[in-house]
Scaffold this motif. Structure first.
Motif, PDB file in Angstrom:
ATOM      1  N   ASN A 133       0.826  -1.209   0.000  1.00 15.50           N
ATOM      2  CA  ASN A 133       0.000   0.000   0.000  1.00 15.50           C
ATOM      3  C   ASN A 133       0.859   1.258   0.000  1.00 15.50           C
ATOM      4  N   ARG A 134       1.965   1.211   0.737  1.00 17.90           N
ATOM      5  CA  ARG A 134       2.848   2.374   0.793  1.00 17.90           C
ATOM      6  C   ARG A 134       3.420   2.668  -0.581  1.00 17.90           C
ATOM      7  N   SER A 135       3.804   1.645  -1.307  1.00 14.82           N
ATOM      8  CA  SER A 135       4.327   1.843  -2.659  1.00 14.82           C
ATOM      9  C   SER A 135       3.267   2.450  -3.571  1.00 14.82           C
ATOM     10  N   ASN A 136       2.031   1.996  -3.444  1.00 19.03           N
ATOM     11  CA  ASN A 136       0.943   2.547  -4.268  1.00 19.03           C
ATOM     12  C   ASN A 136       0.664   4.009  -3.914  1.00 19.03           C
ATOM     13  N   GLU A 137       0.713   4.314  -2.614  1.00 15.96           N
ATOM     14  CA  GLU A 137       0.442   5.681  -2.190  1.00 15.96           C
ATOM     15  C   GLU A 137       1.530   6.641  -2.678  1.00 15.96           C
ATOM     16  N   ILE A 138       2.786   6.195  -2.647  1.00 12.07           N
ATOM     17  CA  ILE A 138       3.868   7.032  -3.157  1.00 12.07           C
ATOM     18  C   ILE A 138       3.702   7.252  -4.657  1.00 12.07           C
ATOM     19  N   GLN A 139       3.335   6.187  -5.368  1.00 10.51           N
ATOM     20  CA  GLN A 139       3.110   6.311  -6.808  1.00 10.51           C
ATOM     21  C   GLN A 139       1.946   7.257  -7.099  1.00 10.51           C
ATOM     22  N   ALA A 140       0.922   7.206  -6.249  1.00 11.66           N
ATOM     23  CA  ALA A 140      -0.235   8.096  -6.433  1.00 11.66           C
ATOM     24  C   ALA A 140       0.161   9.561  -6.254  1.00 11.66           C
ATOM     25  N   THR A 141       1.041   9.852  -5.297  1.00 12.86           N
ATOM     26  CA  THR A 141       1.478  11.236  -5.103  1.00 12.86           C
ATOM     27  C   THR A 141       2.311  11.717  -6.289  1.00 12.86           C
ATOM     28  N   LYS A 142       3.093  10.814  -6.889  1.00 12.28           N
ATOM     29  CA  LYS A 142       3.856  11.190  -8.083  1.00 12.28           C
ATOM     30  C   LYS A 142       2.925  11.497  -9.253  1.00 12.28           C
ATOM     31  N   ILE A 143       1.891  10.682  -9.417  1.00 15.08           N
ATOM     32  CA  ILE A 143       0.922  10.932 -10.488  1.00 15.08           C
ATOM     33  C   ILE A 143       0.194  12.255 -10.255  1.00 15.08           C
ATOM     34  N   GLU A 144      -0.113  12.554  -8.986  1.00 15.19           N
ATOM     35  CA  GLU A 144      -0.777  13.818  -8.672  1.00 15.19           C
ATOM     36  C   GLU A 144       0.116  14.999  -9.041  1.00 15.19           C
ATOM     37  N   GLN A 145       1.408  14.875  -8.813  1.00 20.11           N
ATOM     38  CA  GLN A 145       2.331  15.936  -9.205  1.00 20.11           C
ATOM     39  C   GLN A 145       2.325  16.133 -10.723  1.00 20.11           C
ATOM     40  N   GLU A 146       2.299  15.030 -11.462  1.00 24.43           N
ATOM     41  CA  GLU A 146       2.242  15.138 -12.917  1.00 24.43           C
ATOM     42  C   GLU A 146       0.953  15.814 -13.366  1.00 24.43           C
ATOM     43  N   GLN A 147      -0.156  15.484 -12.710  1.00 29.26           N
ATOM     44  CA  GLN A 147      -1.430  16.124 -13.051  1.00 29.26           C
ATOM     45  C   GLN A 147      -1.365  17.631 -12.822  1.00 29.26           C
ATOM     46  N   VAL A 148      -0.753  18.026 -11.709  1.00 32.31           N
ATOM     47  CA  VAL A 148      -0.627  19.457 -11.423  1.00 32.31           C
ATOM     48  C   VAL A 148       0.242  20.137 -12.479  1.00 32.31           C
ATOM     49  N   ARG A 149       1.332  19.486 -12.870  1.00 30.24           N
ATOM     50  CA  ARG A 149       2.205  20.061 -13.903  1.00 30.24           C
ATOM     51  C   ARG A 149       1.462  20.214 -15.227  1.00 30.24           C
ATOM     52  N   TYR A 150       0.678  19.204 -15.587  1.00 29.89           N
ATOM     53  CA  TYR A 150      -0.068  19.278 -16.846  1.00 29.89           C
ATOM     54  C   TYR A 150      -1.136  20.374 -16.788  1.00 29.89           C
ATOM     55  N   ARG A 151      -1.821  20.494 -15.635  1.00 34.19           N
ATOM     56  CA  ARG A 151      -2.825  21.551 -15.505  1.00 34.19           C
ATOM     57  C   ARG A 151      -2.174  22.928 -15.606  1.00 34.19           C
ATOM     58  N   ARG A 152      -1.021  23.075 -14.979  1.00 35.05           N
ATOM     59  CA  ARG A 152      -0.329  24.359 -15.056  1.00 35.05           C
ATOM     60  C   ARG A 152       0.102  24.656 -16.494  1.00 35.05           C
ATOM     61  N   GLN A 153       0.612  23.645 -17.167  1.00 35.65           N
ATOM     62  CA  GLN A 153       1.026  23.835 -18.554  1.00 35.65           C
ATOM     63  C   GLN A 153      -0.157  24.221 -19.431  1.00 35.65           C
ATOM     64  N   PHE A 154      -1.297  23.558 -19.219  1.00 39.39           N
ATOM     65  CA  PHE A 154      -2.488  23.877 -20.001  1.00 39.39           C
ATOM     66  C   PHE A 154      -2.946  25.305 -19.725  1.00 39.39           C
ATOM     67  N   GLN A 155      -2.977  25.695 -18.450  1.00 42.56           N
ATOM     68  CA  GLN A 155      -3.411  27.046 -18.106  1.00 42.56           C
ATOM     69  C   GLN A 155      -2.431  28.091 -18.625  1.00 42.56           C
ATOM     70  N   ALA A 156      -1.132  27.760 -18.633  1.00 40.38           N
ATOM     71  CA  ALA A 156      -0.152  28.705 -19.176  1.00 40.38           C
ATOM     72  C   ALA A 156      -0.362  28.906 -20.675  1.00 40.38           C
ATOM     73  N   ILE A 157      -0.671  27.814 -21.380  1.00 38.68           N
ATOM     74  CA  ILE A 157      -0.935  27.930 -22.826  1.00 38.68           C
ATOM     75  C   ILE A 157      -2.190  28.763 -23.062  1.00 38.68           C
ATOM     76  N   GLU A 158      -3.245  28.498 -22.300  1.00 33.52           N
ATOM     77  CA  GLU A 158      -4.483  29.273 -22.453  1.00 33.52           C
ATOM     78  C   GLU A 158      -4.250  30.745 -22.120  1.00 33.52           C
ATOM     79  N   LEU A 159      -3.430  31.007 -21.112  1.00 32.71           N
ATOM     80  CA  LEU A 159      -3.130  32.394 -20.759  1.00 32.71           C
ATOM     81  C   LEU A 159      -2.364  33.088 -21.878  1.00 32.71           C
ATOM     82  N   ARG A 160      -1.389  32.396 -22.461  1.00 32.49           N
ATOM     83  CA  ARG A 160      -0.626  32.984 -23.561  1.00 32.49           C
ATOM     84  C   ARG A 160      -1.533  33.276 -24.763  1.00 32.49           C
ATOM     85  N   LYS A 161      -2.448  32.354 -25.050  1.00 31.79           N
ATOM     86  CA  LYS A 161      -3.390  32.584 -26.144  1.00 31.79           C
ATOM     87  C   LYS A 161      -4.268  33.798 -25.850  1.00 31.79           C
TER      88      LYS A 161
END
Length: 246
Positions: A133-161
């Motif tokens: 379970n600990r390994s899964n939870e650590i992996q889940a936090t890494k995926i959450e970080q990637e989601q945040v990075r993608y959301r920020r990238q998307f919002q930055a592109i929309e802001l530039r547009k």
């Protein structure tokens, strides 16, 4: 009963700020009309794009979310320490003790005494499936970080547009304002000529009325262009957080 001077003072207080606002906007329009190419007076587009990214509350929120996700991963990596513990104990009472005495008939003597006793121990207690379970939870936090990075990238592109669209809107509105202003000057000259011709009886009232309608329509169009230009200008300032100061 309110006296007339008081009423006039009240009306003046209402109209005066509006008049100042209108004068400030008119001065702003006059300054903008002094330049045929507003891009020469605006900051470079790249500068505005960078300023918008630094100013954007949405991007700052995503940066904060990324920090929280990283902290969550660190907490998950240290989570195993909660299964490690230390036991401390203390007791006081009468305790029997066996001592070897060669002189005693049985060779062993029993003594009773009052004592303080302390115990210290460590333990590590973990359920069987916790490592998985600990390994899964650590992996889940890494995926959450990637989601945040993608959301920020998307919002930055929309802001530039958005900034690019607003920048071009300011340029377009300014050019249309120049066209409307030049058209008004042309129609005004024509209106003054037709007025003299109508006074001299050279043209009919229908021709005179037609030119006057053209003048009124052109004046209305110019006011619309002024509002469009000011609105586009203020929106660009609001998005980038930069005071353009034409």
């Amino acid at each position: 009963m309110i006296r007339l001077p008081a009423i006039l003072f009240y009306i003046t207080c209402l109209v005066w700020p509006v008049s100042l606002l209108a004068q400030g906007q008119q001065a702003f329009i006059e300054r903008s009309l002094a330049s045929n190419d507003i891009t020469e007076r605006l900051p470079p587009l790249d500068t505005l794009l960078q300023a918008a990214e630094q100013y954007s509350p949405l991007l700052k929120e995503q940066d904060a979310n990324l920090v929280l996700a990283k902290l969550a991963e660190q907490s998950q990596r240290r989570d195993w320490m909660r299964h490690l513990g230390v036991n401390l104990g203390w007791s006081y009472g009468q305790f029997d003790a066996l001592t070897v005495n060669p002189d005693a008939p049985v060779g062993v003597a029993t003594t009773t005494s009052s004592q303080n006793r302390y115990t210290v121990g460590a333990f590590f207690k973990m359920p069987l499936f916790t490592p998985i379970n600990r390994s899964n939870e650590i992996q889940a936090t890494k995926i959450e970080q990637e989601q945040v990075r993608y959301r920020r990238q998307f919002q930055a592109i929309e802001l530039r547009k958005l900034v690019i669209a607003q920048y071009q809107a300011v340029v377009q509105a300014h050019r249309l304002l120049l066209i409307s202003n030049n058209r008004l000057q042309t129609i005004s000259l024509q209106a003054r000529r037709t007025e003299r011709e109508f006074t001299d009886g050279l043209i009919t009232i229908g021709d005179y009325t037609r030119v006057q309608d053209m003048l009124i329509n052109t004046m209305e169009a110019l006011e619309t262009r002024k509002i469009e230009f000011v609105t586009a200008y203020l929106l660009l300032e609001e998005t980038t957080g930069v005071k353009l100061n034409l």
